[in-house]
Design a protein around this motif. Structure first.
Motif, PDB file in Angstrom:
ATOM      1  N   GLN A   1      41.347  66.985  -6.640  1.00 10.29           N
ATOM      2  CA  GLN A   1      41.454  67.930  -7.760  1.00 10.29           C
ATOM      3  C   GLN A   1      40.580  67.519  -8.939  1.00 10.29           C
ATOM      4  OE1 GLN A   1      45.802  69.320  -8.343  1.00 10.29           O
ATOM      5  NE2 GLN A   1      45.984  67.379  -7.236  1.00 10.29           N
ATOM      6  N   VAL A   2      40.435  66.206  -9.140  1.00 11.76           N
ATOM      7  CA  VAL A   2      39.577  65.670 -10.199  1.00 11.76           C
ATOM      8  C   VAL A   2      38.870  64.442  -9.641  1.00 11.76           C
ATOM      9  CG1 VAL A   2      41.032  66.508 -12.088  1.00 11.76           C
ATOM     10  CG2 VAL A   2      41.436  64.221 -11.135  1.00 11.76           C
ATOM     11  N   PRO A   3      37.770  64.017 -10.252  1.00  8.16           N
ATOM     12  CA  PRO A   3      37.092  62.801  -9.791  1.00  8.16           C
ATOM     13  C   PRO A   3      37.967  61.562  -9.997  1.00  8.16           C
ATOM     14  CG  PRO A   3      35.621  64.127 -11.135  1.00  8.16           C
ATOM     15  CD  PRO A   3      36.984  64.705 -11.297  1.00  8.16           C
ATOM     16  N   LEU A   4      37.777  60.582  -9.140  1.00  2.00           N
ATOM     17  CA  LEU A   4      38.563  59.352  -9.181  1.00  2.00           C
ATOM     18  C   LEU A   4      37.632  58.144  -9.151  1.00  2.00           C
ATOM     19  CD1 LEU A   4      41.387  57.968  -8.973  1.00  2.00           C
ATOM     20  CD2 LEU A   4      41.109  58.093  -6.483  1.00  2.00           C
ATOM     21  N   ILE A   5      37.828  57.227 -10.089  1.00  2.74           N
ATOM     22  CA  ILE A   5      37.066  55.976 -10.123  1.00  2.74           C
ATOM     23  C   ILE A   5      38.044  54.827  -9.934  1.00  2.74           C
ATOM     24  CG2 ILE A   5      35.574  54.476 -11.481  1.00  2.74           C
ATOM     25  CD1 ILE A   5      34.516  56.924 -12.897  1.00  2.74           C
ATOM     26  N   ILE A   6      37.782  54.011  -8.929  1.00  3.81           N
ATOM     27  CA  ILE A   6      38.689  52.935  -8.537  1.00  3.81           C
ATOM     28  C   ILE A   6      38.072  51.598  -8.934  1.00  3.81           C
ATOM     29  CG2 ILE A   6      39.829  51.821  -6.580  1.00  3.81           C
ATOM     30  CD1 ILE A   6      39.395  54.586  -5.101  1.00  3.81           C
ATOM     31  N   GLU A   7      38.724  50.912  -9.878  1.00  3.36           N
ATOM     32  CA  GLU A   7      38.242  49.576 -10.243  1.00  3.36           C
ATOM     33  C   GLU A   7      38.893  48.539  -9.329  1.00  3.36           C
ATOM     34  OE1 GLU A   7      38.116  46.199 -13.721  1.00  3.36           O
ATOM     35  OE2 GLU A   7      38.538  48.267 -14.334  1.00  3.36           O
ATOM     36  N   ILE A   8      38.079  47.799  -8.620  1.00  2.00           N
ATOM     37  CA  ILE A   8      38.551  46.775  -7.693  1.00  2.00           C
ATOM     38  C   ILE A   8      38.650  45.452  -8.440  1.00  2.00           C
ATOM     39  CG2 ILE A   8      37.945  45.487  -5.621  1.00  2.00           C
ATOM     40  CD1 ILE A   8      36.739  48.052  -4.504  1.00  2.00           C
ATOM     41  N   LYS A   9      39.882  44.931  -8.529  1.00  2.81           N
ATOM     42  CA  LYS A   9      40.130  43.683  -9.245  1.00  2.81           C
ATOM     43  C   LYS A   9      39.794  42.498  -8.344  1.00  2.81           C
ATOM     44  CE  LYS A   9      41.651  44.176 -12.790  1.00  2.81           C
ATOM     45  NZ  LYS A   9      41.000  44.564 -14.077  1.00  2.81           N
ATOM     46  N   SER A  10      39.141  41.506  -8.898  1.00  2.00           N
ATOM     47  CA  SER A  10      38.756  40.349  -8.092  1.00  2.00           C
ATOM     48  C   SER A  10      38.796  39.091  -8.938  1.00  2.00           C
ATOM     49  CB  SER A  10      37.356  40.535  -7.502  1.00  2.00           C
ATOM     50  OG  SER A  10      36.380  40.418  -8.535  1.00  2.00           O
ATOM     51  N   LYS A  11      38.795  37.947  -8.245  1.00  2.00           N
ATOM     52  CA  LYS A  11      38.668  36.647  -8.880  1.00  2.00           C
ATOM     53  C   LYS A  11      37.562  35.881  -8.162  1.00  2.00           C
ATOM     54  CE  LYS A  11      43.335  35.986 -10.708  1.00  2.00           C
ATOM     55  NZ  LYS A  11      44.527  35.091 -10.745  1.00  2.00           N
ATOM     56  N   ARG A  12      36.849  35.088  -8.916  1.00  2.00           N
ATOM     57  CA  ARG A  12      35.669  34.416  -8.369  1.00  2.00           C
ATOM     58  C   ARG A  12      36.000  33.493  -7.203  1.00  2.00           C
ATOM     59  NH1 ARG A  12      30.872  36.831  -9.621  1.00  2.00           N
ATOM     60  NH2 ARG A  12      30.878  37.488 -11.801  1.00  2.00           N
TER      61      ARG A  12
END
Length: 257
Positions: free
Chosen positions: A121-132
């Motif tokens: 229905q609307v655009p979706l931006i997924i932030e992928i959380k990470s650690k070094r």
């Protein structure tokens, strides 16, 4: 704008995307962790429903569960957002889905459930959380599996350039972004590190800290064809800044139009 000495390598290692590939990113407002406030929790089904009702795009965060699934939750620890304590990633998806977000009856959603809710229905931006110190491939693969068959406009992004590199190799059709902040790292070393991250991630767009705009680095990438999104736009003043120096705001609170 004076040509940066990094420009030739930028063009070689991180070429701009085809305009049609990223056209949907610009000219749109994104709700930071959904449309949340003191009553509606961040990254909750209600926050996403509010954004959908207003026709806003959605930005959300994902982490990997103990059983290798993608869960929509920002913090590494459960303490701030739930009545539980401990590491978010130590729990299974079934366990996390039983938790309610503080001050509400909203439950922590999996990425699968969010995708079913948004349904293009609307655009979706997924932030992928990470650690070094952690491999990014398990979470990237979990996100990719959840996205299988999803037809709506969507993208992934991360501060970690390894995420962009992973998607460029394993799912090049997925639009990918590099999240950038210059906080505490604005000298020559910071400039070099930003370009190194850009070259490794080879992103289709960048999501820039609004506190750092205007930025020569962001302006140079925007000029050569990478859309610039900016976060977190939380006031009217920051919204005006975003309108000049970026293609779309990721907004919350008073920054929402």
């Amino acid at each position: 704008m004076r040509l940066s000495p990094f420009a030739p390598i930028d063009a070689l290692r991180a070429p701009p995307p085809e305009p049609a590939r990223v056209a949907w990113l610009a000219g749109r407002e994104y709700a930071h962790r959904g449309l949340h406030d003191d009553v509606v929790p961040e990254n909750s089904p209600a926050a996403f429903a509010g954004a959908i009702a207003r026709g806003m795009g959605i930005e959300c965060d994902v982490q990997k569960t103990a059983d290798g699934r993608a869960m929509v939750f920002h913090d590494w620890e459960l303490d701030r957002l739930t009545d539980q304590t401990g590491a978010t990633g130590a729990h299974t998806v079934a366990e996390l889905e039983q938790l309610t977000l503080l001050g509400s009856a909203e439950r922590v959603p999996s990425l699968d459930r969010v995708l079913d809710q948004v349904a293009g229905q609307v655009p979706l931006i997924i932030e992928i959380k990470s650690k070094r110190d952690r491999k990014v491939s398990p979470l990237c693969l979990a996100v990719l599996r959840a996205l299988e068959g999803y037809r709506g406009d969507h993208a992934v992004m991360s501060f970690d350039p390894r995420v962009g590199r992973w998607f460029s190799v394993h799912a090049p059709e997925t639009v990918r972004g590099l999240v950038v902040t210059e906080e505490g790292n604005r000298g020559l070393r910071g400039t070099v590190e930003r370009h190194l991250a850009l070259w490794h991630a080879a992103p289709d767009f960048i999501a820039y800290d609004i506190r750092d705009l205007p930025s020569r680095f962001a302006a140079a990438q925007r000029e050569r064809g990478l859309p610039v999104l900016t976060w977190t736009v939380s006031t009217g003043e920051l919204r005006e800044r975003a309108a000049v120096h970026a293609d779309a705001p990721i907004a919350e609170g008073e920054g929402v139009a």
